[in-house]
Scaffold this motif. Structure first.
Motif, PDB file in Angstrom:
ATOM      1  N   GLU A   1     105.115  37.729  41.734  1.00 53.47           N
ATOM      2  CA  GLU A   1     105.770  35.988  42.484  1.00 53.47           C
ATOM      3  C   GLU A   1     103.782  35.902  43.494  1.00 53.47           C
ATOM      4  OE1 GLU A   1     107.296  33.254  45.428  1.00 53.47           O
ATOM      5  OE2 GLU A   1     107.614  34.581  43.195  1.00 53.47           O
ATOM      6  N   ALA A   2     103.083  36.696  43.937  1.00 51.97           N
ATOM      7  CA  ALA A   2     101.900  36.383  44.161  1.00 51.97           C
ATOM      8  C   ALA A   2     100.410  35.499  42.592  1.00 51.97           C
ATOM      9  CB  ALA A   2     100.720  37.465  44.329  1.00 51.97           C
ATOM     10  N   GLU A   3     100.740  36.118  41.681  1.00 49.59           N
ATOM     11  CA  GLU A   3     100.771  35.518  40.534  1.00 49.59           C
ATOM     12  C   GLU A   3     100.992  34.079  40.270  1.00 49.59           C
ATOM     13  OE1 GLU A   3     101.130  37.949  37.400  1.00 49.59           O
ATOM     14  OE2 GLU A   3      99.258  39.628  37.699  1.00 49.59           O
ATOM     15  N   ARG A   4     102.348  33.718  40.824  1.00 55.37           N
ATOM     16  CA  ARG A   4     103.558  32.770  40.712  1.00 55.37           C
ATOM     17  C   ARG A   4     102.420  31.638  41.001  1.00 55.37           C
ATOM     18  NH1 ARG A   4     106.639  29.617  42.526  1.00 55.37           N
ATOM     19  NH2 ARG A   4     107.180  30.222  44.400  1.00 55.37           N
ATOM     20  N   LEU A   5     102.457  32.021  42.769  1.00 51.76           N
ATOM     21  CA  LEU A   5     101.641  31.253  43.836  1.00 51.76           C
ATOM     22  C   LEU A   5     100.769  30.953  43.532  1.00 51.76           C
ATOM     23  CD1 LEU A   5     103.705  32.684  46.762  1.00 51.76           C
ATOM     24  CD2 LEU A   5     103.823  30.667  45.969  1.00 51.76           C
ATOM     25  N   LEU A   6      99.474  31.819  42.612  1.00 47.94           N
ATOM     26  CA  LEU A   6      98.218  31.709  42.947  1.00 47.94           C
ATOM     27  C   LEU A   6      97.708  30.349  42.412  1.00 47.94           C
ATOM     28  CD1 LEU A   6      96.824  34.783  42.867  1.00 47.94           C
ATOM     29  CD2 LEU A   6      96.328  33.349  44.463  1.00 47.94           C
ATOM     30  N   ALA A   7      98.654  30.606  40.687  1.00 47.94           N
ATOM     31  CA  ALA A   7      98.984  29.658  39.038  1.00 47.94           C
ATOM     32  C   ALA A   7      99.515  28.282  39.602  1.00 47.94           C
ATOM     33  CB  ALA A   7      99.331  30.113  38.199  1.00 47.94           C
ATOM     34  N   GLU A   8     100.101  28.031  40.628  1.00 47.56           N
ATOM     35  CA  GLU A   8     100.887  27.087  41.346  1.00 47.56           C
ATOM     36  C   GLU A   8      99.846  26.098  41.219  1.00 47.56           C
ATOM     37  OE1 GLU A   8     103.633  27.075  44.772  1.00 47.56           O
ATOM     38  OE2 GLU A   8     105.011  27.032  43.056  1.00 47.56           O
ATOM     39  N   ARG A   9      99.195  26.708  42.375  1.00 49.27           N
ATOM     40  CA  ARG A   9      97.528  26.549  42.657  1.00 49.27           C
ATOM     41  C   ARG A   9      96.725  26.277  42.763  1.00 49.27           C
ATOM     42  NH1 ARG A   9     100.579  28.737  46.597  1.00 49.27           N
ATOM     43  NH2 ARG A   9     100.809  28.114  48.607  1.00 49.27           N
ATOM     44  N   GLY A  10      96.331  26.318  40.808  1.00 51.37           N
ATOM     45  CA  GLY A  10      95.525  25.910  39.538  1.00 51.37           C
ATOM     46  C   GLY A  10      94.839  27.130  39.425  1.00 51.37           C
ATOM     47  N   CYS A  11      94.923  28.516  40.524  1.00 56.46           N
ATOM     48  CA  CYS A  11      93.891  29.877  40.335  1.00 56.46           C
ATOM     49  C   CYS A  11      93.878  30.208  39.200  1.00 56.46           C
ATOM     50  CB  CYS A  11      94.438  30.212  41.377  1.00 56.46           C
ATOM     51  SG  CYS A  11      93.572  31.763  41.351  1.00 56.46           S
ATOM     52  N   PRO A  12      92.575  30.129  38.385  1.00 56.14           N
ATOM     53  CA  PRO A  12      92.121  30.499  36.955  1.00 56.14           C
ATOM     54  C   PRO A  12      92.408  31.490  36.943  1.00 56.14           C
ATOM     55  CG  PRO A  12      89.947  30.236  37.760  1.00 56.14           C
ATOM     56  CD  PRO A  12      91.359  29.783  39.391  1.00 56.14           C
ATOM     57  N   LYS A  13      91.625  33.096  37.895  1.00 58.88           N
ATOM     58  CA  LYS A  13      91.557  34.528  37.517  1.00 58.88           C
ATOM     59  C   LYS A  13      91.713  35.338  38.569  1.00 58.88           C
ATOM     60  CE  LYS A  13      87.947  37.392  36.425  1.00 58.88           C
ATOM     61  NZ  LYS A  13      87.530  38.389  37.558  1.00 58.88           N
ATOM     62  N   VAL A  14      92.534  36.262  39.120  1.00 55.75           N
ATOM     63  CA  VAL A  14      92.889  36.963  40.071  1.00 55.75           C
ATOM     64  C   VAL A  14      91.964  37.804  39.836  1.00 55.75           C
ATOM     65  CG1 VAL A  14      93.949  38.584  41.472  1.00 55.75           C
ATOM     66  CG2 VAL A  14      95.521  36.775  40.111  1.00 55.75           C
ATOM     67  N   ASN A  15      90.877  38.022  41.204  1.00 53.98           N
ATOM     68  CA  ASN A  15      90.300  39.795  41.854  1.00 53.98           C
ATOM     69  C   ASN A  15      91.340  40.599  42.679  1.00 53.98           C
ATOM     70  OD1 ASN A  15      88.334  38.559  39.692  1.00 53.98           O
ATOM     71  ND2 ASN A  15      86.692  38.175  41.114  1.00 53.98           N
ATOM     72  N   MET A  16      90.524  41.854  42.686  1.00 52.49           N
ATOM     73  CA  MET A  16      91.276  42.596  43.535  1.00 52.49           C
ATOM     74  C   MET A  16      90.060  44.031  43.275  1.00 52.49           C
ATOM     75  SD  MET A  16      94.491  45.155  41.848  1.00 52.49           S
ATOM     76  CE  MET A  16      95.053  43.593  41.460  1.00 52.49           C
ATOM     77  N   GLN A  17      90.095  45.017  45.005  1.00 52.47           N
ATOM     78  CA  GLN A  17      89.317  45.923  44.624  1.00 52.47           C
ATOM     79  C   GLN A  17      90.018  46.962  45.640  1.00 52.47           C
ATOM     80  OE1 GLN A  17      87.440  44.074  48.078  1.00 52.47           O
ATOM     81  NE2 GLN A  17      85.210  44.013  47.120  1.00 52.47           N
ATOM     82  N   ILE A  18      90.367  48.026  43.983  1.00 56.88           N
ATOM     83  CA  ILE A  18      90.550  49.366  44.943  1.00 56.88           C
ATOM     84  C   ILE A  18      90.005  50.182  44.967  1.00 56.88           C
ATOM     85  CG2 ILE A  18      92.860  50.858  43.565  1.00 56.88           C
ATOM     86  CD1 ILE A  18      93.660  47.902  43.344  1.00 56.88           C
ATOM     87  N   ARG A  19      89.806  50.877  45.503  1.00 60.53           N
ATOM     88  CA  ARG A  19      88.804  51.875  46.352  1.00 60.53           C
ATOM     89  C   ARG A  19      89.344  53.853  45.553  1.00 60.53           C
ATOM     90  NH1 ARG A  19      91.686  51.936  50.801  1.00 60.53           N
ATOM     91  NH2 ARG A  19      90.960  50.816  52.990  1.00 60.53           N
ATOM     92  N   ALA A  20      87.673  53.429  44.451  1.00 61.25           N
ATOM     93  CA  ALA A  20      87.412  54.427  43.582  1.00 61.25           C
ATOM     94  C   ALA A  20      88.514  55.884  44.290  1.00 61.25           C
ATOM     95  CB  ALA A  20      86.201  54.406  43.497  1.00 61.25           C
TER      96      ALA A  20
END
Length: 137
Positions: free
Chosen positions: A89-108
């Protein structure tokens, strides 16, 4: 069911984040919620099961990249595809806004979570994350 966060979800969200080990002393989760509700509140998602909050995802788009924070699933409900559904759902909403790439940070060292994201097609990138505190929570 996935829907937008409501103020009355605050206590349940903070409890979930605490149960999932996402809360740190230097980040006040309630202030994070307040800040998110001031910016793209429709992208703050919660997942419900039988009327209970079991998942969250705090999504943002800055016009260049999408970001996902506070993805959490109740430990008792993990491995039932709730995390996958929240990410879809997060990816769908971002793509709907024209977002070309998703980034995130995960603790080492959080290999379980890194493995989860790898299973969704995310990969490590050759980048260094830098940060600077502009204020204290």
């Amino acid at each position: 069911m996935i829907r937008s966060f409501r103020v009355e979800d605050t206590d349940d969200a903070v409890r979930l984040w605490t149960d999932c080990g996402l809360v740190r002393p230097w980040n006040d989760p309630r202030r994070d919620i307040e800040r998110k509700l001031a910016e793209q509140p429709e992208l703050f998602l919660v997942g419900e099961l039988d009327g209970e909050l079991v998942a969250t995802a705090m999504v943002g788009y800055d016009g260049h990249r999408g970001w996902i924070n506070y993805l959490a699933v109740d430990p008792a409900q993990q491995r039932r595809s709730f995390g996958r559904a929240m990410m879809a759902e997060a990816e769908r909403l971002l793509a709907e806004r024209g977002c070309p790439k998703v980034n995130m940070q995960i603790r080492a060292g959080n290999e379980k979570v890194i493995g989860f994201y790898r299973g969704l097609g995310y990969g490590e990138e050759q980048a260094v994350t830098l940060g600077k505190r502009l204020g204290l929570d």
